[in-house]
Write an enzyme that holds these catalytic residues in place. Structure first.
Site, PDB file in Angstrom:
ATOM      1  CB  CYS A 156      -0.918  -0.008   1.219  1.00  0.00           C
ATOM      2  SG  CYS A 156      -1.931   1.474   1.359  1.00  0.00           S
ATOM      3  CB  CYS A 159      -0.432   2.466   4.076  1.00  0.00           C
ATOM      4  SG  CYS A 159      -1.972   1.840   3.411  1.00  0.00           S
ATOM      5  CG  ASP A 160       3.366   1.029   4.243  1.00  0.00           C
ATOM      6  OD1 ASP A 160       2.889   1.504   5.291  1.00  0.00           O
ATOM      7  OD2 ASP A 160       3.225  -0.157   3.916  1.00  0.00           O
TER       8      ASP A 160
END
Ligand code: NAP
Length: 333
Positions: A156, A159-160
């Site tokens: 992701c 997200c990261d």
């Protein structure tokens, strides 16, 4: 709690709801799944006064239970670890009075009411159901994906991505997700190696154009990632040209796998309508093809897939359940 004990002893606060300390298998609402959508649905259903069970599976917390820092869930100025966020959501559910059993649903019967959800040893009934079983990112199937999960391997970018500043990265895949992730990651990375197994992308033309025009993205056609190497963290990806068999080792700090998701809906085949990729088809807001069965989160959402949107869908499903149960009760009077 073991499944054969049933949904029983729950933590209650003096000002919280009183839960009978007895084996219990009949509920107003049974929620299958304990990610952000399932827990949020639990909080709302219990708070609305419904006797609510969450069957959480054996690894509660969903995808967030396997992540590290979460920087984009509102309310945490200094970020929060994914597993901690999920433990807090679980405690909040229990405080509201939700029964939670860490067991796996192995079968369901949505053909007649009350609906039935079976584990290996128990049969639970619900007047309404919320399917919140989520989805898992499709994996490449490499040993290193496990070894370097959270240490360079991610599924992701939203997200990261910010954790990968000033590094060279590999993105695997050729669909919209891979192109979107590769483009997004150019904000942080010095260079992106996009590795795709064919010589043309599946992604939409407009997204392809955007990626082709981005000088930070290098394309490795007809290629696959075959190995991930490193010490404490990932340091290299080995890619192979599938036509020439030539292998190349790239010094990179991360690998983003974006080759699609697999919704966890095997259990619901022949029970509720699924689309050709296995996602739950929603009829109206969070309603599925069976009246009284609702769905929330990544199990139906192939677009947003964020913890915060999953939580939002959980809230919506609980409100829809409330409306459904209220109207059902009115009809019976
Ligand atoms: P997808 O469209 O199914 O694409 C998956 C990609 O991964 C394909 O290029 C596929 O290769 C490759 N792939 C699959 N299995 C593989 C394996 N084992 N090894 C290597 N490569 C593999 O999935 P997605 O990109 O996640 O998109 C899912 C849906 O969401 C699509 O409908 C997409 O349009 C939509 N979406 C839209 C947006 C947007 O509009 N902004 C953004 C993201 C996603 P092949 O091409 O060779 O099959």
């Amino acid at each position: 709690m073991a499944a054969d004990e049933g949904a029983t002893v729950l933590e209650t606060k003096d000002d919280g709801p009183k839960i009978p300390n007895e084996k219990k298998t009949k509920f107003d609402v049974v929620i299958i799944g304990a990610g952000p959508s399932g827990y949020t649905a639990g909080i709302y259903c219990s708070r609305a006064g419904y006797d609510t069970l969450i069957l959480s599976g054996i690894l509660p917390g969903g995808q967030l239970a396997n992540t590290t820092e979460v920087e984009n869930y509102p309310g945490f100025e200094n970020a929060i670890m994914g597993p901690d966020l999920m433990i807090d959501m679980r405690k909040q559910c229990q405080k509201m009075g939700t029964a939670i059993i860490d067991d796996v649903a192995v079968d369901v019967d949505f053909r007649r009411k009350p609906f039935k959800v079976l584990t290996a040893t128990e049969e639970y009934e619900g007047r309404a159901i919320i399917v919140a079983t989520g989805a898992n990112p499709r994996k490449l199937g490499l040993e290193g994906e496990q070894t370097f999960a959270g240490k360079g391997v991610s599924y992701c970018a939203t997200c990261d991505g910010p954790f990968f500043r000033n590094l060279e990265l590999v993105v695997a895949g050729g669909g919209d997700s891979a192109i979107e992730e590769a483009t997004f990651l150019t904000k942080f990375a010095t260079k992106i190696h996009l590795v795709h197994r064919r010589s043309e992308l599946r992604a939409s033309k407009v997204m392809q154009e955007r990626a082709f025009n981005n000088e930070k993205i290098d394309f490795h056609w007809d290629s696959a990632v075959i190995d991930i190497k490193g010490d404490q963290k990932m340091q290299q990806a080995v890619i192979k040209n599938l036509k020439t068999n030539e292998e190349t080792t790239l010094d990179v700090g991360g690998l983003f796998v974006a080759i699609g998701h697999v919704p966890n809906t095997e259990l619901f085949k022949n029970q509720i309508e699924l689309d050709d990729k296995g996602y739950v088809v929603l009829k109206n807001q969070t309603s599925t093809s069976v009246e009284g069965v609702f769905a929330a989160g990544d199990v139906h959402d192939r677009t947003y897939r964020q913890a915060v949107t999953a939580a939002g869908f959980g809230c919506m499903a609980a409100i829809d359940v409330d409306k459904y149960l209220t109207e059902s009760a009115d009809k019976q009077e």
